[in-house]
Design an enzyme around this catalytic site. Structure first.
Site, PDB file in Angstrom:
ATOM      1  N   LYS A 149     -18.587 -91.559 -76.257  1.00 35.37           N
ATOM      2  CA  LYS A 149     -19.629 -92.552 -76.030  1.00 35.37           C
ATOM      3  C   LYS A 149     -20.984 -91.886 -76.058  1.00 35.37           C
ATOM      4  O   LYS A 149     -21.038 -90.698 -75.747  1.00 35.37           O
ATOM      5  CB  LYS A 149     -19.447 -93.276 -74.686  1.00 35.37           C
ATOM      6  CG  LYS A 149     -19.075 -92.428 -73.481  1.00 35.37           C
ATOM      7  CD  LYS A 149     -19.924 -91.285 -73.032  1.00 35.37           C
ATOM      8  CE  LYS A 149     -21.347 -91.488 -72.681  1.00 35.37           C
ATOM      9  NZ  LYS A 149     -22.003 -90.211 -72.284  1.00 35.37           N
ATOM     10  N   TYR A 236     -22.840 -96.421 -68.983  1.00 33.34           N
ATOM     11  CA  TYR A 236     -21.854 -96.628 -67.906  1.00 33.34           C
ATOM     12  C   TYR A 236     -22.208 -97.861 -67.081  1.00 33.34           C
ATOM     13  O   TYR A 236     -21.327 -98.566 -66.593  1.00 33.34           O
ATOM     14  CB  TYR A 236     -21.782 -95.399 -66.993  1.00 33.34           C
ATOM     15  CG  TYR A 236     -21.116 -94.210 -67.638  1.00 33.34           C
ATOM     16  CD1 TYR A 236     -19.735 -94.091 -67.646  1.00 33.34           C
ATOM     17  CD2 TYR A 236     -21.859 -93.211 -68.239  1.00 33.34           C
ATOM     18  CE1 TYR A 236     -19.111 -93.012 -68.242  1.00 33.34           C
ATOM     19  CE2 TYR A 236     -21.253 -92.118 -68.845  1.00 33.34           C
ATOM     20  CZ  TYR A 236     -19.869 -92.028 -68.834  1.00 33.34           C
ATOM     21  OH  TYR A 236     -19.259 -90.959 -69.437  1.00 33.34           O
TER      22      TYR A 236
HETATM   23  P1  NAD Z   1     -22.881 -80.213 -75.724  1.00 28.69           P
HETATM   24  O1  NAD Z   1     -24.284 -80.024 -76.137  1.00 28.69           O
HETATM   25  O2  NAD Z   1     -22.371 -79.409 -74.586  1.00 28.69           O
HETATM   26  O3  NAD Z   1     -21.913 -79.956 -76.971  1.00 28.69           O
HETATM   27  C1  NAD Z   1     -22.201 -80.390 -78.268  1.00 28.69           C
HETATM   28  C2  NAD Z   1     -21.384 -79.592 -79.279  1.00 28.69           C
HETATM   29  O4  NAD Z   1     -21.766 -80.006 -80.587  1.00 28.69           O
HETATM   30  C3  NAD Z   1     -21.632 -78.087 -79.194  1.00 28.69           C
HETATM   31  O5  NAD Z   1     -20.432 -77.412 -79.345  1.00 28.69           O
HETATM   32  C4  NAD Z   1     -22.526 -77.805 -80.402  1.00 28.69           C
HETATM   33  O6  NAD Z   1     -22.358 -76.504 -80.916  1.00 28.69           O
HETATM   34  C5  NAD Z   1     -22.030 -78.852 -81.380  1.00 28.69           C
HETATM   35  N1  NAD Z   1     -23.017 -79.184 -82.406  1.00 28.69           N
HETATM   36  C6  NAD Z   1     -22.769 -79.286 -83.713  1.00 28.69           C
HETATM   37  N2  NAD Z   1     -23.877 -79.602 -84.394  1.00 28.69           N
HETATM   38  C7  NAD Z   1     -24.861 -79.687 -83.495  1.00 28.69           C
HETATM   39  C8  NAD Z   1     -26.251 -79.986 -83.586  1.00 28.69           C
HETATM   40  N3  NAD Z   1     -26.831 -80.288 -84.757  1.00 28.69           N
HETATM   41  N4  NAD Z   1     -26.969 -79.984 -82.458  1.00 28.69           N
HETATM   42  C9  NAD Z   1     -26.403 -79.739 -81.261  1.00 28.69           C
HETATM   43  N5  NAD Z   1     -25.092 -79.451 -81.104  1.00 28.69           N
HETATM   44  C10 NAD Z   1     -24.333 -79.419 -82.220  1.00 28.69           C
HETATM   45  O7  NAD Z   1     -22.692 -81.762 -75.476  1.00 28.69           O
HETATM   46  P2  NAD Z   1     -21.560 -82.486 -74.604  1.00 28.69           P
HETATM   47  O8  NAD Z   1     -22.099 -82.710 -73.231  1.00 28.69           O
HETATM   48  O9  NAD Z   1     -20.278 -81.778 -74.761  1.00 28.69           O
HETATM   49  O10 NAD Z   1     -21.540 -83.928 -75.313  1.00 28.69           O
HETATM   50  C11 NAD Z   1     -20.854 -84.135 -76.539  1.00 28.69           C
HETATM   51  C12 NAD Z   1     -20.481 -85.622 -76.646  1.00 28.69           C
HETATM   52  O11 NAD Z   1     -19.610 -85.941 -75.569  1.00 28.69           O
HETATM   53  C13 NAD Z   1     -21.645 -86.589 -76.545  1.00 28.69           C
HETATM   54  O12 NAD Z   1     -21.379 -87.699 -77.367  1.00 28.69           O
HETATM   55  C14 NAD Z   1     -21.639 -87.023 -75.093  1.00 28.69           C
HETATM   56  O13 NAD Z   1     -22.185 -88.303 -74.888  1.00 28.69           O
HETATM   57  C15 NAD Z   1     -20.151 -87.023 -74.813  1.00 28.69           C
HETATM   58  N6  NAD Z   1     -19.836 -86.803 -73.381  1.00 28.69           N
HETATM   59  C16 NAD Z   1     -19.003 -87.677 -72.779  1.00 28.69           C
HETATM   60  C17 NAD Z   1     -18.683 -87.526 -71.459  1.00 28.69           C
HETATM   61  C18 NAD Z   1     -17.739 -88.493 -70.794  1.00 28.69           C
HETATM   62  O14 NAD Z   1     -17.605 -88.449 -69.577  1.00 28.69           O
HETATM   63  N7  NAD Z   1     -17.063 -89.331 -71.544  1.00 28.69           N
HETATM   64  C19 NAD Z   1     -19.222 -86.470 -70.732  1.00 28.69           C
HETATM   65  C20 NAD Z   1     -20.056 -85.582 -71.388  1.00 28.69           C
HETATM   66  C21 NAD Z   1     -20.371 -85.742 -72.725  1.00 28.69           C
END
Ligand code: NAD
Length: 385
Positions: A149, A236
């Site tokens: 999401k 949320y």
């Molecule tokens: P994060 O920044 O920690 O991770 C993002 C990942 O994408 C990294 O591994 C990064 O290397 C990669 N990536 C590839 N291309 C990229 C670019 N151009 N710029 C930045 N990163 C790039 O983010 P996250 O917190 O893991 O979030 C990722 C997804 O998960 C999002 O859609 C977020 O909304 C979702 N999320 C959901 C929940 C939940 O509870 N459902 C919780 C956290 C995050």
């Protein structure tokens, strides 16, 4: 003691099963018109059936700290592969989780996953602007998809994702973990089954500092995030209000908050508050912010004969709930385990997930209407589904 609502629940479930309403040829399906709180898609695990192989795309914080550990406990699916742009992460994950070399992909050779029999599901855990591309590529590779999401940066993209999955005969589910979680499911029952009478008002707040004190994060970049806290956290609240009511809002009004940290919030909003108006005039008052040191995570409902409150409501662990009749006596569970097991089970059975792509499209429509209202100084925006 809180009132036991199981009898209401059973009655409603039977009712819904027997009804096939259509409007203008469109099925009034649960993604748009509410959810049936209960055990559907719960996915307790069935060891007789094959575990589905999941490939995580994007090995950031959520994959590293939540999804991969959860996949060590799931019964219907397991961590079979990874897709990452970072060779050093590939090496570390390969060792840590014993992932075969042939199940490791990068963003360029990802499409070869079509030939890989070990991978049944692609789970997209990337910055929001990349969700559509990888969901569509996964669908073309004939893999089921779980997408985090918010589903996309706008409604059109989200719809293209649903269309691509339909065209390729694969299922699409959104990472809406709270539909698999006891406290939020209890709110669905209390609201939708009118356990305390008709819902009169809702309040939902989700605030957190998601920048980690850094300016260099995709969440502050409009191109990659699509927007600010509304997209990431406010969704949320939108979901919470809808699953309390069992139907989506008919209109929204919204205001951007003051920018007190201009260095951070040059492209996306720092905070936003909005109201969702439901049929019969019920209002959900909602707020989200990326700049709140004391993060809030609440979902409250006031009904004719009682009330309920989850605090915290949306965090991974330590949820607590109260009603006007007392404490909610419910377990805290590993909800990502339940979510992925539930989604894998629905894919395995070729049934639509309880959190399908269409629900994600609906939510994108609402998020976009909230932004439109805020940009137009709180104009009331009606939403057609
Ligand atoms: P994060 O920044 O920690 O991770 C993002 C990942 O994408 C990294 O591994 C990064 O290397 C990669 N990536 C590839 N291309 C990229 C670019 N151009 N710029 C930045 N990163 C790039 O983010 P996250 O917190 O893991 O979030 C990722 C997804 O998960 C999002 O859609 C977020 O909304 C979702 N999320 C959901 C929940 C939940 O509870 N459902 C919780 C956290 C995050």
């Amino acid at each position: 003691m809180e009132e036991n609502s199981q009898k209401h629940l059973a009655g409603r479930r039977n009712f819904i099963k027997g009804v096939g309403l259509t409007v203008g040829g469109t099925m009034l399906s649960s993604p748009l018109f509410g959810f049936i709180p209960g055990d559907m898609g719960w996915g307790e695990g069935n060891s007789k059936q094959k575990k589905l192989g999941i490939a995580l795309v994007g090995l950031g914080r959520y994959s590293t700290n939540q999804l991969a550990p959860a996949l060590q406990e799931t019964k219907n699916c397991y961590l079979a592969g990874i897709v990452t742009g970072s060779p050093s992460k590939a090496e570390a994950w390969k060792k840590k989780y014993d992932i075969p070399e042939k199940n490791i992909y990068n963003y360029e050779n990802f499409d070869k996953i079509a030939e890989n029999q070990d991978i049944d599901i692609v789970y997209v855990v990337l910055p929001i602007s990349m969700h559509a591309e990888f969901t569509i590529r996964a669908a073309k590779a004939k893999k089921h998809v779980i997408c985090e999401k918010p589903m996309a940066i706008n409604e059109e993209e989200a719809q293209r994702m649903v269309d691509a999955c339909n065209a390729n005969g694969v299922q699409l589910a959104i990472g809406y973990r709270l539909h698999f979680e006891p406290f939020n499911k209890r709110v669905m029952e209390l609201g939708q089954n009118e356990v305390f009478g008709k819902v009169q008002s809702i309040e939902a707040i989700n605030t957190s500092d998601m920048t980690g004190g850094s300016l260099d994060v995709w969440r502050l970049d409009k191109e990659r995030a699509g927007g600010g806290p509304l997209m990431d956290l406010g969704i949320y609240c939108v979901q919470g209000a809808i699953y309390t009511m069992g139907k989506p809002p008919v209109a929204v009004t919204a205001q951007f908050g003051e920018v007190t940290h201009p260095a951070y919030f040059r492209e996306v909003e720092q905070s936003i508050s909005w109201k969702m108006e439901f049929e019969e005039g019920v209002i959900a008052d909602c707020k989200t912010s990326y700049a709140d040191e004391n993060g809030k995570s609440t979902l409250e409902g006031q009904a004719e004969n009682g009330w309920w409150r989850l605090d915290p409501a949306y965090v991974y662990e330590g949820k607590k709930g109260q009603t006007s009749k007392g404490k909610m006596d419910l377990p805290n569970i590993y909800e990502q385990v339940r979510q992925m097991d539930g989604q894998a089970e629905s894919f395995r059975n070729n049934e639509k997930s309880i959190v399908p792509g269409e629900m994600g499209v609906r939510d994108m429509k609402i998020l976009m209407a909230i932004y439109e209202s805020a940009k137009n100084r709180g104009e009331r925006i009606e939403i057609q589904y």
